[in-house]
Design an enzyme around this catalytic site. Structure first.
Site, PDB file in Angstrom:
ATOM      1  N   HIS A   1       1.530  -0.956   0.097  1.00  7.66           N
ATOM      2  CA  HIS A   1       0.115  -0.167  -0.334  1.00  7.66           C
ATOM      3  C   HIS A   1       0.433   1.312   0.047  1.00  7.66           C
ATOM      4  O   HIS A   1       2.078   1.097   0.465  1.00  7.66           O
ATOM      5  CB  HIS A   1      -1.176   0.023   1.244  1.00  7.66           C
ATOM      6  CG  HIS A   1      -0.401  -0.331   2.332  1.00  7.66           C
ATOM      7  ND1 HIS A   1       0.096  -0.978   3.238  1.00  7.66           N
ATOM      8  CD2 HIS A   1      -0.032   1.556   3.017  1.00  7.66           C
ATOM      9  CE1 HIS A   1       1.068  -0.112   4.502  1.00  7.66           C
ATOM     10  NE2 HIS A   1       0.374   0.278   4.190  1.00  7.66           N
TER      11      HIS A   1
ATOM     12  N   HIS B   1      -1.453  11.076   6.394  1.00 11.50           N
ATOM     13  CA  HIS B   1      -1.732  10.174   6.732  1.00 11.50           C
ATOM     14  C   HIS B   1      -0.668  10.391   8.322  1.00 11.50           C
ATOM     15  O   HIS B   1      -1.194   8.955   9.044  1.00 11.50           O
ATOM     16  CB  HIS B   1      -1.079   8.973   6.370  1.00 11.50           C
ATOM     17  CG  HIS B   1      -0.656   7.244   7.135  1.00 11.50           C
ATOM     18  ND1 HIS B   1      -1.742   6.672   7.479  1.00 11.50           N
ATOM     19  CD2 HIS B   1       0.206   6.678   7.231  1.00 11.50           C
ATOM     20  CE1 HIS B   1      -1.447   5.653   8.702  1.00 11.50           C
ATOM     21  NE2 HIS B   1       0.228   5.674   8.285  1.00 11.50           N
TER      22      HIS B   1
ATOM     23  N   HIS C   1       7.318   8.220   8.961  1.00  5.69           N
ATOM     24  CA  HIS C   1       6.352   8.560   8.825  1.00  5.69           C
ATOM     25  C   HIS C   1       6.558   9.948   9.665  1.00  5.69           C
ATOM     26  O   HIS C   1       5.889  10.738   8.145  1.00  5.69           O
ATOM     27  CB  HIS C   1       4.605   8.058  10.434  1.00  5.69           C
ATOM     28  CG  HIS C   1       4.553   6.528   9.631  1.00  5.69           C
ATOM     29  ND1 HIS C   1       5.446   5.694   9.857  1.00  5.69           N
ATOM     30  CD2 HIS C   1       3.725   6.208   8.409  1.00  5.69           C
ATOM     31  CE1 HIS C   1       4.985   4.662   9.197  1.00  5.69           C
ATOM     32  NE2 HIS C   1       3.574   4.592   8.306  1.00  5.69           N
TER      33      HIS C   1
END
Length: 261
Positions: free
Chosen positions: A74, A80, A208
């Site tokens: 993904h 996100h 992230h």
């Protein structure tokens, strides 16, 4: 059709350029990330048959599917993560489509990840790779090869009482790629772009935090990275066009020259 596109079509037809599938098959048994129980959980892939050439639909077969945006192989969009929530064009439906196709380099950390399941790729490791293969070009995808995709079931997540144990970039490593090399995005063979123990790095989950705060993209649960050369391939990774989507399962493909090693 331009000469370049004609040459590409001919190269694909005669096999001098091959297409490599970097995607795992979506099925209910494919592992998803597991968070502490107080948090919401990522849903596994589920498929329900609607009809199969029968009384429910005599001439057709089809299914309903359900899953998280972040299930299987993904894409992670900037929105996100909290660091990317205010980045312009931060959802999958807003990202310019030319961002989904581009050059890719593969940094081979498979030997180190075999020796140390918590291996983190730092700037020194990246610079040593560049000494051998050349400077990482600006706006390239960088994929971290660990051969983790050869695992399946429980060893893939590698969960213990203190969480997952799997390789990823160090905080300094991902900052180097984003700030010093201005990469387009970063991809891994593990369930996330961060190391399994990334919560203990600075900042927590640095891949992230750093990637998405800079408007960069993530790919995870990749496979077949051992079939790509260190440089010279082209990556195609187009997520579903989900309104305000934070990510999407996708089919990741790479075009590789026959003579590339």
């Amino acid at each position: 059709m331009s000469d370049a596109l004609i040459q590409l079509a001919q190269a694909l037809a005669d096999g001098s350029v091959k297409v490599v599938d970097l995607t795992h098959t979506l099925d209910p048994d494919f592992p998803v990330i597991i968070l502490p129980p107080e948090f919401g959980q990522c849903a596994r892939f589920r498929m329900e048959e609607i009809s199969a050439y029968d009384h429910r639909g005599p001439a057709w077969k089809w299914h309903n599917i359900t899953m998280s945006e972040h299930t299987g192989t993904h894409f992670d969009a900037p929105n996100h993560w909290i660091s990317g929530r205010d980045v312009p064009l931060n959802a999958v439906d807003e990202i310019p489509v030319d961002m989904f196709v581009g050059p890719v380099v593969v940094i081979d950390c498979s030997a180190e990840a075999t020796e140390d399941e918590d291996f983190t790729m730092d700037p020194d490791f990246i610079r040593a790779w560049e000494d051998q293969h050349g400077r990482i070009p600006e706006d390239a995808w960088v994929l971290m090869r660990t051969d983790w995709s050869k695992r399946s079931g429980a060893p893939y997540l590698n969960m213990r009482e203190d969480g997952a144990h799997s390789p990823g970039p160090s905080g300094d490593g991902i900052r180097f790629l984003v700030e010093e090399r201005n990469i387009r995005g970063f991809g891994t063979e593990t369930v996330g772009t961060d190391a399994g123990q990334g919560m203990h790095l600075s900042p927590p989950y640095p891949a992230h935090f750093t990637l998405h705060g800079a408007g960069k993209y993530g790919l995870q649960c990749l496979s077949n990275l051992d079939q790509l050369p260190p440089t010279g391939a082209v990556l195609m990774a187009a997520p579903l066009k989900i309104k305000n989507g934070t990510g999407s399962p996708l089919r990741v493909l790479a075009m590789v020259g026959k003579d590339a090693t």
